[in-house]
Write a protein that holds these residues in place. Structure first.
Motif, mmCIF file in Angstrom:
data_model
loop_
_atom_site.group_PDB
_atom_site.id
_atom_site.type_symbol
_atom_site.label_atom_id
_atom_site.label_comp_id
_atom_site.label_asym_id
_atom_site.label_seq_id
_atom_site.Cartn_x
_atom_site.Cartn_y
_atom_site.Cartn_z
ATOM 1 N N ASP A 254 0.826 -1.214 0.000
ATOM 2 C CA ASP A 254 0.000 0.000 0.000
ATOM 3 C C ASP A 254 0.861 1.266 0.000
ATOM 4 O O ASP A 254 0.553 2.238 -0.696
ATOM 5 C CB ASP A 254 -0.934 0.000 1.224
ATOM 6 N N GLU A 258 1.075 4.278 -2.959
ATOM 7 C CA GLU A 258 0.919 5.697 -2.641
ATOM 8 C C GLU A 258 2.137 6.495 -3.099
ATOM 9 O O GLU A 258 2.018 7.586 -3.664
ATOM 10 C CB GLU A 258 0.714 5.863 -1.129
ATOM 11 N N ASP A 262 2.168 9.450 -6.019
ATOM 12 C CA ASP A 262 2.695 10.796 -5.801
ATOM 13 C C ASP A 262 3.662 11.202 -6.916
ATOM 14 O O ASP A 262 3.816 12.383 -7.222
ATOM 15 C CB ASP A 262 3.421 10.878 -4.448
#
Length: 367
Positions: A254, A258, A262
């Motif tokens: 996870d 992320e 970004d």
């Protein structure tokens, strides 16, 4: 297990990439040539999005992906075929792998030393290729006198090898890798027996800076590598950022997603590279599923059902009766084996069936 060797000039990011591929820190990574001398070897799981949906259908307790072995080989330099920079040792390591991943530096950074003084991807590729070709020419010319002698004595295998070597020598001498020589079908197994470095299937890994990964398609160095790879090697180029991959190795799934989001990137370059290397090696995947485990099994293109069964256990191949199989897409679309059976999509296949990538199989055998 088949092996892919990671090669390139010193300080292009090979060891950093290897560490990211294997999620380890076993390969020393430093800003000076030859920080890797002995090859590091790591078993890498092949990312496959099909495993989780299959495991969900069978409520499997465990998921076991397919795997491929990667070898981190020390940096080659000009003159390696003549022994420069421990070249003979490094070339022997390349000879032991089944495919080559050539890491090409596609970023500018004054703090990271380039062995040639500046960044020029085509020059770097040609430096590596030239050394491999020179090594192949030397190997071929060493083999040819004995092959010719044996051929004159009536050895048909030696005669076939010598005839092919005579064709390959001018091709290599013109600076062209053996893999770009158009072989007749009957010459393909003969070529393998010559053990030429440039006959190994190759991928270019274009290594970019972390800030350039999302816009890599417009990176002029990457564009150059892709074009050169297609034209001169007939090979694929995968974009990676070894530094980003090194950072991702420390994150869970996870957190990694992320982090990539970004950066404006959907998938890790390492995932793309692993799958590309897997396919480059001529490997494909079939699955077995049950409450205990959902597992990906590795086969070669063209393998029949008994050969695929033998990957699990030799008894499965020896006592093969039949394979009950359904394609991955059909199984997922119908939600269960029963649903696939009701639609007539669950098949009984015999000894001559060529297993397809994504087949979900239950083997019947008797020993």
């Amino acid at each position: 297990m088949l092996r892919a060797g990671i090669v390139g000039l010193p300080n292009v990011g090979k060891s950093t990439l290897f560490n990211a591929l294997t999620r380890t820190r076993k390969a020393e990574s430093a800003n000076y040539p030859f920080c890797t001398i002995d090859p590091n070897v790591g078993v890498v799981m092949v990312p496959d999005a099909r495993l989780k949906p299959l495991a969900a259908i069978e409520a499997s307790a465990e998921i076991i992906p397919a795997a491929v072995e990667f070898v981190d080989i020390a940096g080659l330099v000009a003159g390696a075929s003549q022994g420069e920079g421990m070249g003979n040792q490094f070339l022997s390591h390349i000879r032991e792998v089944d495919a080559v991943v050539q890491v090409v530096r596609c970023f500018e950074d004054s703090e990271i030393h380039h062995v040639a003084g500046n960044v020029d991807p085509v020059r770097d590729i040609e430096t590596i290729t030239t050394e491999l070709i020179l090594s192949d020419l030397d190997s071929l010319r060493r083999q040819m006198p004995k092959l010719e002698k044996d051929a004159k004595r009536g050895d048909k295998e030696a005669a076939a090898k010598f005839a092919l070597a005579q064709k390959l020598e001018p091709h290599l001498d013109a600076g062209k890798p053996a893999i770009t020589f158009e072989l007749e079908e009957e010459e393909q197994p003969i070529a393998k027996s010559l053990f030429l470095l440039t006959a190994k299937p190759t991928i270019f890994a274009a290594n970019v800076q972390d800030g350039d990964l999302a816009t890599a398609d417009s990176n002029p160095h990457v564009e150059t590598v892709r074009a050169y790879g297609r034209e001169h090697h007939g090979c694929e180029t995968v974009v990676i950022s070894a530094q980003i991959e090194s950072e991702l190795a420390d994150l869970d799934e996870d957190e990694a997603k992320e982090f990539l989001a970004d950066l404006g990137v959907e998938e890790s370059g390492v995932g793309l590279l692993i799958r590309a290397a897997y396919h480059l090696l001529g490997l494909r995947t079939y699955f077995t599923c049950g409450p205990k485990e959902t597992r990906a099994w590795t086969i070669h293109i063209g393998d029949t059902a008994p050969q695929a069964a033998g990957v699990i256990h030799t008894d499965f191949e020896r006592g093969f009766i039949k394979a009950e199989t359904v394609g991955y897409e059909d199984l997922i679309a119908n939600g269960s084996v029963l649903g696939a059976k009701e639609k007539g999509l669950y098949r009984q296949e015999g000894k001559d069936y060529v297993v397809q990538d994504g087949d979900v199989i239950l083997f019947k055998f008797n020993v």
